[in-house]
Design a protein around this motif. Structure first.
Motif, PDB file in Angstrom:
ATOM      1  N   ARG A 178      76.879  37.245  40.239  1.00 18.14           N
ATOM      2  CA  ARG A 178      75.450  37.568  40.141  1.00 18.14           C
ATOM      3  C   ARG A 178      74.635  36.700  41.104  1.00 18.14           C
ATOM      4  N   THR A 179      75.031  35.441  41.252  1.00 22.03           N
ATOM      5  CA  THR A 179      74.358  34.537  42.176  1.00 22.03           C
ATOM      6  C   THR A 179      74.519  35.022  43.613  1.00 22.03           C
ATOM      7  N   ALA A 180      75.720  35.472  43.979  1.00 18.35           N
ATOM      8  CA  ALA A 180      75.974  35.971  45.333  1.00 18.35           C
ATOM      9  C   ALA A 180      75.145  37.222  45.619  1.00 18.35           C
ATOM     10  N   ILE A 181      75.056  38.112  44.649  1.00 18.25           N
ATOM     11  CA  ILE A 181      74.266  39.342  44.822  1.00 18.25           C
ATOM     12  C   ILE A 181      72.785  39.001  44.949  1.00 18.25           C
ATOM     13  N   ALA A 182      72.310  38.098  44.116  1.00 21.39           N
ATOM     14  CA  ALA A 182      70.898  37.689  44.177  1.00 21.39           C
ATOM     15  C   ALA A 182      70.584  37.078  45.537  1.00 21.39           C
ATOM     16  N   SER A 183      71.498  36.269  46.042  1.00 18.62           N
ATOM     17  CA  SER A 183      71.306  35.652  47.356  1.00 18.62           C
ATOM     18  C   SER A 183      71.302  36.705  48.459  1.00 18.62           C
ATOM     19  N   LEU A 184      72.222  37.650  48.389  1.00 23.08           N
ATOM     20  CA  LEU A 184      72.277  38.728  49.371  1.00 23.08           C
ATOM     21  C   LEU A 184      70.995  39.552  49.335  1.00 23.08           C
ATOM     22  N   TYR A 185      70.554  39.915  48.146  1.00 21.04           N
ATOM     23  CA  TYR A 185      69.321  40.695  48.022  1.00 21.04           C
ATOM     24  C   TYR A 185      68.129  39.917  48.574  1.00 21.04           C
ATOM     25  N   LYS A 186      68.071  38.637  48.264  1.00 20.11           N
ATOM     26  CA  LYS A 186      66.957  37.806  48.743  1.00 20.11           C
ATOM     27  C   LYS A 186      66.928  37.774  50.271  1.00 20.11           C
TER      28      LYS A 186
ATOM     29  N   GLU B 212      78.376  35.300  52.265  1.00 16.40           N
ATOM     30  CA  GLU B 212      78.155  33.872  52.485  1.00 16.40           C
ATOM     31  C   GLU B 212      76.873  33.587  53.260  1.00 16.40           C
ATOM     32  N   THR B 213      76.658  34.329  54.351  1.00 17.07           N
ATOM     33  CA  THR B 213      75.512  34.029  55.209  1.00 17.07           C
ATOM     34  C   THR B 213      74.453  35.120  55.190  1.00 17.07           C
ATOM     35  N   GLY B 214      74.790  36.261  54.622  1.00 13.99           N
ATOM     36  CA  GLY B 214      73.845  37.369  54.562  1.00 13.99           C
ATOM     37  C   GLY B 214      73.849  38.180  55.838  1.00 13.99           C
ATOM     38  N   PRO B 215      73.189  39.310  55.799  1.00 13.56           N
ATOM     39  CA  PRO B 215      73.118  40.151  56.991  1.00 13.56           C
ATOM     40  C   PRO B 215      72.197  39.522  58.029  1.00 13.56           C
ATOM     41  N   VAL B 216      72.526  39.723  59.284  1.00 15.87           N
ATOM     42  CA  VAL B 216      71.682  39.242  60.370  1.00 15.87           C
ATOM     43  C   VAL B 216      71.043  40.463  61.011  1.00 15.87           C
ATOM     44  N   PHE B 217      69.731  40.492  60.968  1.00 16.33           N
ATOM     45  CA  PHE B 217      68.977  41.595  61.567  1.00 16.33           C
ATOM     46  C   PHE B 217      68.384  41.117  62.892  1.00 16.33           C
TER      47      PHE B 217
END
Length: 176
Positions: free
Chosen positions: A12-20, A164-169
């Protein structure tokens, strides 16, 4: 037993971080200043929807458990939309009706953007973005170039990196 209620769920923490990270990317000032997305409630919804669609497209192309991540990410998006409506003062009895409209809008955009992105049809995406984001029949060519660049960049990312690092736009200013 009771202490398990207070433990953080790493998934849940990983998903919240990704969404953020996705939500933060959708609020990049360049999207509004350089690419002209209206800095309104609707404009911010459009920017967030576009970034969510791009992230979900990436997750669809990755191996399991990316499908579960996509489901959890979509749930996080709709929980955020629900919370936003409530924060704006929408009553409990009206929220489900509004959420239905939000879901229809989001999935409609996902469908409208998917076909041009799959077919490398920049003109078709520009028309869809023009209608949805700007409320105009004029194509949103710069925003379409941004979306294609983001889509290409996201395809090069694996699930671990994404979590881990999220998407890069890309930087929106380079497409103005």
């Amino acid at each position: 037993m009771i202490f398990s209620l207070f433990r953080k769920d790493p998934r849940r923490t990983a998903i919240a971080s990704l969404y953020k990270r996705i939500a933060t990317a959708s609020r990049a000032p360049g999207l509004y200043a350089a690419l002209g997305i209206p800095d309104t409630l609707e404009g911010r919804f459009e920017a967030l929807s576009l970034h969510m669609v791009l992230a979900l497209r990436t997750l669809r192309q990755l191996a399991h458990p990316a499908d579960e991540v996509a489901k959890d990410l979509t749930d996080a998006f709709f929980r955020d939309m629900d919370a936003s409506l409530r924060e704006m003062g929408v009553g409990d009895t009206v929220v489900p009706k509004r959420m239905k409209k939000v879901a229809e809008s989001f999935y409609g955009r996902a469908h409208a953007y998917d076909a041009p992105l799959n077919g490398d049809d920049e003109a078709g995406l520009a028309l869809a973005l023009g209608r949805n984001v700007y409320g105009s029949e004029a194509p949103a060519a710069a925003l379409a170039r941004y979306a294609f660049a983001a889509d290409r960049g996201l395809k090069a990312v694996n699930l671990d990196t994404l979590l881990e690092t999220g998407p890069v736009f890309p930087e929106p200013e380079t497409f103005a």
